[in-house]
Enzyme design. Structure first.
Site, PDB file in Angstrom:
ATOM      1  N   HIS A  85     -15.389 -11.674  -7.939  1.00  0.00           N
ATOM      2  CA  HIS A  85     -15.393 -10.884  -6.710  1.00  0.00           C
ATOM      3  C   HIS A  85     -16.778 -10.310  -6.504  1.00  0.00           C
ATOM      4  O   HIS A  85     -17.379  -9.767  -7.424  1.00  0.00           O
ATOM      5  CB  HIS A  85     -14.384  -9.721  -6.795  1.00  0.00           C
ATOM      6  N   ASP A 164      -2.981  -1.259   0.250  1.00  0.00           N
ATOM      7  CA  ASP A 164      -4.441  -1.284   0.384  1.00  0.00           C
ATOM      8  C   ASP A 164      -4.851  -1.699   1.790  1.00  0.00           C
ATOM      9  O   ASP A 164      -5.797  -1.169   2.363  1.00  0.00           O
ATOM     10  CB  ASP A 164      -5.069  -2.228  -0.645  1.00  0.00           C
ATOM     11  N   ARG A 171      -9.408   4.002   6.131  1.00  0.00           N
ATOM     12  CA  ARG A 171     -10.700   4.483   5.611  1.00  0.00           C
ATOM     13  C   ARG A 171     -11.843   4.025   6.508  1.00  0.00           C
ATOM     14  O   ARG A 171     -12.819   4.736   6.721  1.00  0.00           O
ATOM     15  CB  ARG A 171     -10.903   3.972   4.174  1.00  0.00           C
ATOM     16  N   SER A 186      -9.133  -0.274  -4.478  1.00  0.00           N
ATOM     17  CA  SER A 186      -8.855  -1.237  -3.425  1.00  0.00           C
ATOM     18  C   SER A 186      -9.128  -2.664  -3.911  1.00  0.00           C
ATOM     19  O   SER A 186      -8.281  -3.564  -3.797  1.00  0.00           O
ATOM     20  CB  SER A 186      -9.739  -0.882  -2.221  1.00  0.00           C
ATOM     21  N   LYS A 190      -6.009  -5.652  -5.574  1.00  0.00           N
ATOM     22  CA  LYS A 190      -5.801  -7.018  -5.057  1.00  0.00           C
ATOM     23  C   LYS A 190      -6.044  -8.050  -6.165  1.00  0.00           C
ATOM     24  O   LYS A 190      -5.321  -9.030  -6.284  1.00  0.00           O
ATOM     25  CB  LYS A 190      -6.721  -7.271  -3.863  1.00  0.00           C
TER      26      LYS A 190
END
Ligand code: URA
Length: 427
Positions: A85, A164, A171, A186, A190
């Site tokens: 990620h 989320d 947000r 967050s 995931k």
């Protein structure tokens, strides 16, 4: 489940107190179910923005978000699973060559990705520049492709951590995105729900990143590695430079073309370097003893890329779309490029039509920016620095404005800054 009063919980956090496990479980569930109102969760997000969450609040918060949705299970696969990620950067197309490269070395890479919003591009938008390519797969299709090819890049279903999705959107409109605990929860909710056994995080730092300073990026990396490790996911992070954009292009089809160059054994040296660094970390996490440079040089990674694109309906040999209009920006002086502001380049690509301002808007497959010199290169006055690509020429002027001052040119060559700045692992 016990019930709580949202106002009491907001007050507790506002005044610097701790939220109990039961209170966190209730809050996240109740917000997802619409029992806690958006305005109450906005106030809570702002309280957390200023007061933070401690380690055990953060683990519970992450787990509570995971519990609102499904968890995927890859345990039936014969290959070890490992994912990457990136916290997002300009020209960051690394997922495209990386997933097939690591798969070609024997791992399964379930890369559940998103679309772009703002100045950084989205992996799915990039791949959709390939004629026929399809982002949505069922869980069964995904498992079958992971077993046979080893790499899948597809849309994350709405079933993963729905809390989320709702909270991130809130947000976004309440100026509470830039909170290290909430970003960490967050992202990690995931990734943990996705069910990967190992995870390598590319935490960007600098002008074009979420986190502008090394110390904030380090805190984010350490927090995410801590959450992953607590959840039993083998997690490592690299902190990498995002002052200057990566590679030589930002834009959907342009970045696909650059990724294919890397898979063909060429491409910009920073993209190759970062792809190999992340691949080595991913393979080590997955317990696979292979040299990704071999898989790149032998063409095995390219074969896996083609198989991955075909399996999702795309034609890897089809020409990529070309923009109807181009324009250039030239160097204003002789000298060396000492800096290129990633934010300016990202904004220009976005204004040309590569990105969207609102969720759901279409993007242009061929729009974006290519740069013909990178930091450290010598340039001559009048030489082309940038080419701008768009189907809608009325966008050119605003894009050029974003590039004004984006490049600094000086008499002396700059010192080379390393791309990978630090590695963060558990313990
Ligand atoms: N990306 C995410 O998925 N969540 C955040 O909060 C920030 C970036």
């Amino acid at each position: 489940m016990s019930t709580f009063d949202a106002v009491d919980l907001i007050r507790t956090k506002r005044d610097g107190g701790r939220l109990t496990d039961e209170a966190i479980d209730w809050l996240i569930r109740a917000y997802t179910d619409g029992v806690v109102a958006d305005e109450q969760m906005s106030a809570m997000a702002m309280a957390i923005f200023f007061r933070g969450l401690d380690g055990s609040e953060l683990s519970r918060w992450t787990n509570a978000m995971i519990a609102t949705g499904e968890r995927m299970d890859f345990s039936s696969l014969s290959r070890p699973t490992v994912d990457k990620h990136s916290t997002g950067g300009v020209g960051d197309k690394i997922t495209l060559p990386l997933a097939p490269l690591v798969a070609a070395c024997g791992a399964a890479v379930p890369q559940l990705s998103g679309r772009g919003l703002g100045h950084t591009g989205g992996t799915l938008d990039k791949l959709e520049a390939i004629p026929g390519w399809r982002a949505s797969l069922s869980n069964a299709e995904m498992l079958a492709q992971l077993e046979s090819i080893g790499a899948v890049i597809c849309a994350a279903g709405s079933g993963l951590a729905p809390a989320d999705k709702k909270l991130y959107a809130l947000r976004d409109v309440t100026a509470t995105v830039e909170s290290i605990p909430m970003i960490s929860a967050s992202i990690m909710s995931k990734k943990i729900a996705e069910g990967t056994a190992s995870l390598v995080l590319d935490v960007k730092t600098g002008a074009g990143a979420f986190m502008k300073t090394h110390s904030d990026s380090k805190a984010l990396a350490e927090t995410m590695v801590g959450i992953g490790t607590d959840a039993g996911v083998n997690t490592v992070a690299l902190i990498t430079d995002m002052d200057a954009p990566l590679g030589r292009s930002a834009g959907n089809g342009l970045e696909v073309a650059e990724s294919v160059e890397v898979l063909a054994g060429g491409g910009p040296s920073d993209v190759v370097e970062l792809t190999l660094a992340l691949a080595r970390e991913m393979l080590a996490c997955a317990g696979i003893d292979a040299d990704p440079a071999d898989a790149l040089a032998s063409g095995r990674a390219m074969d896996t890329w083609k198989a991955m694109i075909r399996a999702q309906g795309g034609d890897p040999e089809a020409p990529l779309p070309v923009a109807r209009h181009t324009d250039v920006v030239t160097a204003e002086a002789d000298g060396y490029v000492t800096g290129m502001n990633a934010m300016g380049v990202g904004l220009a690509a976005w204004r040309l039509g590569a990105g969207r301002a609102k969720q759901g808007e279409p993007v242009q497959a061929a729009a974006g920016v290519t740069w013909h010199a990178a930091v450290g290169d010598a340039v001559r006055k009048g030489q082309t620095l940038f080419t701008l690509h768009t189907d809608t020429p009325e966008r050119m002027d605003r894009a050029k404005e974003a590039l004004q001052g984006a490049v600094t040119i000086a008499d002396a060559a700059p010192q080379r800054r390393p791309l990978v700045l630090e590695r963060i692992s558990a313990g």
